[in-house]
Scaffold this motif. Structure first.
Motif, mmCIF file in Angstrom:
data_model
loop_
_atom_site.group_PDB
_atom_site.id
_atom_site.type_symbol
_atom_site.label_atom_id
_atom_site.label_comp_id
_atom_site.label_asym_id
_atom_site.label_seq_id
_atom_site.Cartn_x
_atom_site.Cartn_y
_atom_site.Cartn_z
ATOM 1 N N ARG A 199 0.793 -1.232 0.000
ATOM 2 C CA ARG A 199 0.000 0.000 0.000
ATOM 3 C C ARG A 199 0.830 1.289 0.000
ATOM 4 N N PHE A 219 -6.882 -4.107 -5.018
ATOM 5 C CA PHE A 219 -5.918 -3.055 -4.617
ATOM 6 C C PHE A 219 -4.989 -2.655 -5.761
ATOM 7 N N GLN A 222 -5.016 0.878 -7.515
ATOM 8 C CA GLN A 222 -4.397 2.127 -7.029
ATOM 9 C C GLN A 222 -3.219 2.556 -7.916
ATOM 10 N N TRP A 223 -2.677 1.602 -8.746
ATOM 11 C CA TRP A 223 -1.580 1.968 -9.666
ATOM 12 C C TRP A 223 -2.038 1.929 -11.121
#
Length: 751
Positions: A199, A219, A222-223
């Motif tokens: 994270r 997750f 997020q990139w």
């Protein structure tokens, strides 16, 4: 360009690096208190040199068995004021916690730790010291790096039974790794929370999560503005995973391949999934879907396929979803899928199992991190090399060499790789290979023989060595090759075929080499090993190739090498000689080899008294009448007796048979030989024959020597005339013609 690369000499940088690493004490370092390496205080090296020193060191420890690792090697790089490190690649058990600890002050930009199983959570803490500079990090296969040792404390007894217990570290994250862009966590241990771990990373560009099972990869979004490469090899996928991947619109490289043998996967690829990738991931240049089962037919019916040459144009693609691509892919992984056999595949490079090109692409792509796939690809290459002809030989050889070096302890790769090497080095490919490349092959073959006692590997390696010119091409590893072969021959339980090949190689290695080589090999126990093999064969009453090669090898290794002749006598060689003669009276080759060897023993003055027994002299005399192998057995028996006669009547310490009687039989034998006989013998020097000319004590020895020279120079003038002149034979013959004691027929022949 590949041809050029394999031919060109090593760069000066590489040669210097190699030399310094093999001679650290004499170059960069001195020894403190006889044990710790210390850098000379006036040495300052930039990262270009230090990186190479470290990376080459790791390579040498891994692939060169003679190279000794140093406990304190990494401490040489502990002070950035004298040695700078920037990009280093460390592998396997070579690196331990204290090694990383030693270089913690360095500003590393790139750190690859591959399969470093000895690293523990102590090294996680060391990683933090590189956090402000690190851009690339790989922890691939470092299976213990998230474990720390915990002391349970409490009762003393319990501490003895279980002093340390491994505990998973839960609180480590990449907090503070502000520059980290490329991260490989392949084969990460279960139980680590990947999401929490990652994270803090602001803008990841490349992420490898090979072999990790994650049910939720949400997750990753997020990139979505930075991730250009994502590897999820062997991750069991689901519809959720696919939806997340489709949002990562910047992806240029996507790998969702799997090993179809490893475990059961619920997920099946569909046309819709591939369509989704093509529509959403518009920047894609590389896609790997190897090992996947296609749930439905994605192929264009062959009637609709554009006829003509194979094309990589997306518009003509045989795989329907890929018709939507803007341009051909740079790479498409289709290994172990049915799609690789289609006609039109819109990619410049395809990995698959259809042909040599696809197979080589697979070996190239998967060698480093996927040995399980690589070994199957090499197996396919083996079939191509065996049945068809390899068209990209140099590339194939270099890829197999790399795989064998990289996975020295992987049995499957060692077996398939060594088998492929045998076919890739055989004579039909000989012309295309440089000395440098052939030496690399020999090195990996010897590594394989060293680290693998497995029968198949040993046999493959020995067979491969037979493809080389021996001893010339093996000269640069002479000691090592001999040690390994003797090692094989000294094992108590032996595979017949390996034994035969190994004895053949041993024999070839001591044929036509310098005496110092022969002496060195003799000291390794060569003579003893051959006599043991002969002993075993005698006990089984078999005279096969192993028996004949063993005597031939003894004949070669005793040539003008007195130490080895003496060893032969000391280890009851004569007893074995007599037993073999008695057991195998009809074996002509065997008799020739044994007498050739005894000729070498008889040339050594100090050893001749040991041949002076009634039994031996009778045996040699009887062999004068032998017709075995043309004149060879009779000729060699006469040679042995000629040297014994040369010591004069006072050395004749036996009553039976009489010296004169033996002399008479020698004259009769020599007169019965055809002077134009073609010969089964090879002289490197005439010195032992020439020494029998200037003497009057034994005219028959003089005659034998003259006959030998006359026969050799008349039947093989090109080879032996120059040798006779070079070794001063002409004046010796002229002087002999003037001697009163010499027989008339000897002088005639000499003239």
């Amino acid at each position: 360009s590949l041809k050029m690369a394999s031919d060109s000499p090593e760069s000066l940088m590489t040669l210097c690096t190699d030399y310094c690493l093999r001679n650290l004490e004499g170059t960069l370092c001195y020894l403190l208190d006889n044990e710790t390496l210390r850098l000379h205080p006036d040495i300052f090296l930039p990262s270009e040199i230090c990186d190479k020193l470290v990376n080459e060191y790791v390579e040498l420890v891994k692939t060169d068995s003679i190279f000794e690792p140093h406990e304190s090697f990494f401490t040489l790089f502990s002070d950035p004021r004298s040695t700078r490190l920037a990009r280093i690649h460390l592998r396997e058990h070579i690196v331990q916690d204290q090694d990383l600890e030693a270089i913690r002050k360095q500003d590393l930009i790139e750190l690859y730790l591959t399969n470093c199983e000895k690293l523990t959570a102590k090294s996680l803490q060391t990683l933090v010291s590189f956090s402000h500079t690190l851009i690339s990090l790989s922890l691939f296969g470092c299976c213990n790096i998230f474990y720390e040792e915990e002391n349970p404390g409490g009762c003393e007894d319990d501490c003895l039974v279980n002093p340390t217990r491994q505990v998973l570290v839960k609180d480590f994250t990449f907090e503070g790794f502000s520059r980290l862009r490329f991260l490989n966590l392949g084969r990460l241990i279960e139980g680590v929370n990947v999401e929490t771990l990652l994270r803090p990373l602001a803008s990841l560009a490349a992420l490898d999560l090979s072999g990790i099972q994650l049910n939720d990869v949400g997750f990753l979004t997020q990139w979505k503005d930075s991730l250009v490469s994502l590897v999820l090899y062997n991750m069991d996928l689901s519809e959720e995973h696919i939806q997340v991947i489709a949002q990562l619109r910047k992806l240029r490289h996507l790998d969702i391949s799997r090993d179809h043998l490893s475990s059961y996967y619920k997920f099946k690829l569909t046309r819709r999934v591939l369509n989704l990738f093509v529509e959403n991931l518009v920047n894609l240049t590389s896609l790997d879907i190897s090992g996947h089962t296609m749930l439905e037919n994605c192929t264009i019916p062959s009637m609709e396929e554009k006829i003509g040459q194979t094309s990589i144009e997306p518009a003509k693609s045989s795989i329907a979803p890929f018709r939507g691509l803007k341009r051909p892919l740079q790479f498409l992984g289709l290994f172990e899928t049915s799609l690789c056999r289609l006609t039109h595949i819109p990619a410049y490079k395809v990995s698959g199992d259809k042909n040599e090109e696809q197979v080589l692409n697979a070996i190239e792509a998967y060698t480093e991190h996927r040995p399980e796939i690589t070994s199957r690809a090499i197996n396919l290459l083996f079939d191509i090399a065996r049945i068809e002809r390899c068209s990209q030989l140099l590339r194939a050889l270099q890829l197999v060499i790399t795989a064998l070096k990289c996975h020295k302890d992987d049995k499957n790769i060692q077996v398939t790789g060594s088998a492929a090497l045998f076919y890739l080095t055989n004579s039909e490919y000989r012309m295309e290979q440089s000395v440098k490349l052939r030496r690399q092959v020999i090195q990996v073959v010897l590594n394989g023989m060293e680290s693998y006692q497995e029968v198949t590997v040993q046999r493959n390696c020995c067979l491969t060595l037979c493809n080389f010119s021996i001893p010339e091409e093996l000269e640069f590893q002479y000691r090592r090759v001999n040690e390994l072969l003797l090692n094989i021959l000294n094992q108590s339980r032996q595979d017949e075929s390996i034994q035969r090949i190994a004895v053949h190689l041993c024999n070839a290695l001591v044929c036509q080499v310098d005496n110092d080589h022969k002496e060195a090999v003799g000291k390794m126990g060569f003579v003893m090993t051959m006599l043991k093999l002969i002993q075993k064969k005698l006990a089984d009453k078999t005279c096969d190739q192993v028996m004949e090669f063993s005597w031939s090898a003894l004949w070669n290794i005793t040539d003008e090498t007195p130490d080895n002749c003496e060893m032969f006598l000391n280890y009851s060689g004569m007893k074995l000689f007599l037993e073999c003669l008695k057991e195998f009276p009809e074996k002509q080759e065997l008799h020739r080899n044994m007498l050739g060897l005894l000729g070498n023993v008889a040339e050594v003055k100090e050893l001749r008294p040991q041949l002076m027994t009634s039994q031996f002299i009778s045996v040699f005399s009887n062999l004068l009448e032998s017709k075995a192998d043309g004149i060879e057995v009779s000729y060699n028996a006469c040679g042995v007796l000629s040297h014994i006669m040369f010591d004069g009547p006072e050395a004749w310490g036996i009553c039976e048979p009489h010296r004169e009687e033996v002399v008479k039989r020698m004259w009769a034998a020599i007169q019965s030989w055809d002077i134009n006989s073609r010969r089964n013998i090879n002289y490197r020097s005439f010195e032992p024959i020439l020494r029998l000319l200037p003497q009057g004590i034994s005219p028959v020895s003089q005659h034998w020597a003259t006959w030998a020279l006359y026969n050799l120079v008349s039947v093989y003038p090109d080879k032996y005339c120059p040798l006779l002149i070079k070794e001063g034979g002409i004046p010796l013959l002229k002087d002999m013609i003037k001697m009163a004691s010499a027989r008339q027929e000897t002088k005639e022949m000499a003239r």
